[in-house]
Write a protein that holds these residues in place. Structure first.
Motif, mmCIF file in Angstrom:
data_model
loop_
_atom_site.group_PDB
_atom_site.id
_atom_site.type_symbol
_atom_site.label_atom_id
_atom_site.label_comp_id
_atom_site.label_asym_id
_atom_site.label_seq_id
_atom_site.Cartn_x
_atom_site.Cartn_y
_atom_site.Cartn_z
ATOM 1 N N ASP A 1 0.866 -1.176 0.000
ATOM 2 C CA ASP A 1 0.000 0.000 0.000
ATOM 3 C C ASP A 1 0.907 1.232 0.000
ATOM 4 O O ASP A 1 1.547 1.544 1.013
ATOM 5 N N THR A 2 0.971 1.923 -1.122
ATOM 6 C CA THR A 2 1.878 3.063 -1.267
ATOM 7 C C THR A 2 1.569 4.159 -0.254
ATOM 8 O O THR A 2 2.487 4.750 0.317
ATOM 9 N N ARG A 3 0.299 4.440 -0.032
ATOM 10 C CA ARG A 3 -0.060 5.492 0.928
ATOM 11 C C ARG A 3 0.473 5.157 2.325
ATOM 12 O O ARG A 3 1.044 6.006 2.998
ATOM 13 N N ASP B 1 3.083 3.395 -7.491
ATOM 14 C CA ASP B 1 4.116 3.047 -6.510
ATOM 15 C C ASP B 1 4.937 4.267 -6.090
ATOM 16 O O ASP B 1 5.981 4.131 -5.457
ATOM 17 N N ALA B 2 4.456 5.464 -6.429
ATOM 18 C CA ALA B 2 5.178 6.699 -6.119
ATOM 19 C C ALA B 2 4.359 7.609 -5.215
ATOM 20 O O ALA B 2 3.127 7.555 -5.209
ATOM 21 N N PHE C 1 8.507 3.350 -4.305
ATOM 22 C CA PHE C 1 8.618 2.220 -3.392
ATOM 23 C C PHE C 1 8.695 0.900 -4.151
ATOM 24 O O PHE C 1 8.134 0.765 -5.240
ATOM 25 N N ASP C 2 9.367 -0.088 -3.546
ATOM 26 C CA ASP C 2 9.372 -1.431 -4.107
ATOM 27 C C ASP C 2 8.181 -2.219 -3.557
ATOM 28 O O ASP C 2 7.369 -1.674 -2.798
ATOM 29 N N GLU C 3 8.078 -3.482 -3.903
ATOM 30 C CA GLU C 3 6.943 -4.313 -3.490
ATOM 31 C C GLU C 3 6.873 -4.499 -1.981
ATOM 32 O O GLU C 3 5.800 -4.767 -1.428
#
Length: 139
Positions: free
Chosen positions: A2-4, A77-78, A104-106
């Motif tokens: 979860d990018t957030r 992912d940013a 971000f990565d996974e």
């Protein structure tokens, strides 16, 4: 991932770790081979590079920093996270207004960070309503 949530964790960690100069907490947010661009002319490669950058910066600061972070703006992912900080160099206040663009990565670690900032001598309050002052509220 979860990018957030990853971006909020990043902001919360910086908000808590910068005033105490906890470079390990900040470095742990980054992948081993991720880049931190504090200046677009010179990337700091990997966690070891980020640690070196933080050591260099923290060595100049003579008092605990006051820091504020805005709610992350997320796309895929940013994320972009604005910040405001008052630091002291040789006991003289300096205000930093900036934004860090993160990818971000996974696993939710920072694969790339590009930091853009402006510096002004003196202690200047952040704009009202933009930043949270309580790092715990950034979760």
């Amino acid at each position: 991932m979860d990018t957030r949530e990853a971006a909020r964790r990043w902001a919360r960690t910086w908000a808590e770790a910068w005033p105490t100069k906890d470079l390990e907490a900040i470095a742990a947010l980054q992948t081993e081979d991720g880049d931190h661009w504090a200046s677009l002319f010179r990337p700091y490669r990997g966690r070891s590079g980020l640690r070196a950058y933080l050591e260099e910066c923290f060595a100049e600061e003579t008092r605990p920093a006051e820091v504020w972070f805005a709610e992350p703006q997320v796309d895929g992912d940013a994320a972009a996270v604005e910040y405001w900080a008052v630091i002291h160099i040789k006991d003289q206040p300096v205000t930093i207004s900036g934004c860090t663009v993160l990818r971000f990565d996974e696993a939710g670690l920072v694969a790339e960070a590009r930091d853009y900032s402006h510096v002004k001598d003196g202690q200047h309050a952040p704009p009202a309503g933009l930043f949270r002052t309580d790092p715990a509220a950034q979760s």
